[in-house]
Write a protein that holds these residues in place. Structure first.
Motif, PDB file in Angstrom:
ATOM      1  N   PHE A  40      -7.717   0.477 -12.401  1.00  0.00           N
ATOM      2  CA  PHE A  40      -6.527   1.165 -11.875  1.00  0.00           C
ATOM      3  C   PHE A  40      -6.829   1.667 -10.477  1.00  0.00           C
ATOM      4  O   PHE A  40      -7.879   2.248 -10.224  1.00  0.00           O
ATOM      5  N   ARG A  41      -5.921   1.409  -9.563  1.00  0.00           N
ATOM      6  CA  ARG A  41      -6.116   1.904  -8.201  1.00  0.00           C
ATOM      7  C   ARG A  41      -4.780   2.228  -7.562  1.00  0.00           C
ATOM      8  O   ARG A  41      -3.737   1.708  -7.959  1.00  0.00           O
ATOM      9  N   ILE A  42      -4.835   3.080  -6.597  1.00  0.00           N
ATOM     10  CA  ILE A  42      -3.659   3.447  -5.823  1.00  0.00           C
ATOM     11  C   ILE A  42      -3.806   2.766  -4.474  1.00  0.00           C
ATOM     12  O   ILE A  42      -4.768   3.015  -3.749  1.00  0.00           O
ATOM     13  N   ASP A  43      -2.876   1.887  -4.160  1.00  0.00           N
ATOM     14  CA  ASP A  43      -2.936   1.183  -2.885  1.00  0.00           C
ATOM     15  C   ASP A  43      -2.225   1.952  -1.777  1.00  0.00           C
ATOM     16  O   ASP A  43      -2.745   2.080  -0.677  1.00  0.00           O
ATOM     17  N   LYS A  44      -1.035   2.435  -2.090  1.00  0.00           N
ATOM     18  CA  LYS A  44      -0.256   3.120  -1.056  1.00  0.00           C
ATOM     19  C   LYS A  44       0.765   4.031  -1.716  1.00  0.00           C
ATOM     20  O   LYS A  44       1.376   3.659  -2.704  1.00  0.00           O
ATOM     21  N   VAL A  45       0.934   5.224  -1.149  1.00  0.00           N
ATOM     22  CA  VAL A  45       1.938   6.169  -1.637  1.00  0.00           C
ATOM     23  C   VAL A  45       2.756   6.625  -0.429  1.00  0.00           C
ATOM     24  O   VAL A  45       2.211   7.162   0.527  1.00  0.00           O
ATOM     25  N   VAL A  46       4.063   6.361  -0.494  1.00  0.00           N
ATOM     26  CA  VAL A  46       4.964   6.767   0.588  1.00  0.00           C
ATOM     27  C   VAL A  46       6.173   7.467  -0.020  1.00  0.00           C
ATOM     28  O   VAL A  46       6.505   7.269  -1.184  1.00  0.00           O
ATOM     29  N   TYR A  47       6.803   8.304   0.777  1.00  0.00           N
ATOM     30  CA  TYR A  47       8.063   8.912   0.360  1.00  0.00           C
ATOM     31  C   TYR A  47       9.048   8.804   1.499  1.00  0.00           C
ATOM     32  O   TYR A  47       8.666   8.694   2.663  1.00  0.00           O
TER      33      TYR A  47
END
Length: 67
Positions: A40-47
């Protein structure tokens, strides 16, 4: 993400911080519901389309974050 996850007053004062807290809690909920695997990984978080808060989620740099 639902609009109700971020309080308006917190968002107005520190939008990145408020969005990072909401995103982190949402990610934790997903991991708890579906189980987190080692890959499991987080590649990108945008809002709001273009506000990138990936660094805040991956490695919190603000001591006041609740995670």
């Amino acid at each position: 993400m639902e609009d109700s996850l971020v309080a308006n007053s917190g968002f107005k004062k520190a939008p990145d911080l408020a969005a990072a807290i909401a995103a982190y809690e949402w990610i934790q909920q997903i991991q708890n519901e579906f189980g987190s695997s080692k890959d499991f990984r987080i590649d990108k978080v945008v809002y709001n389309g273009d506000n990138d808060i990936t660094k805040l989620i991956k490695r919190p740099i603000i001591e006041d974050l609740p995670f």
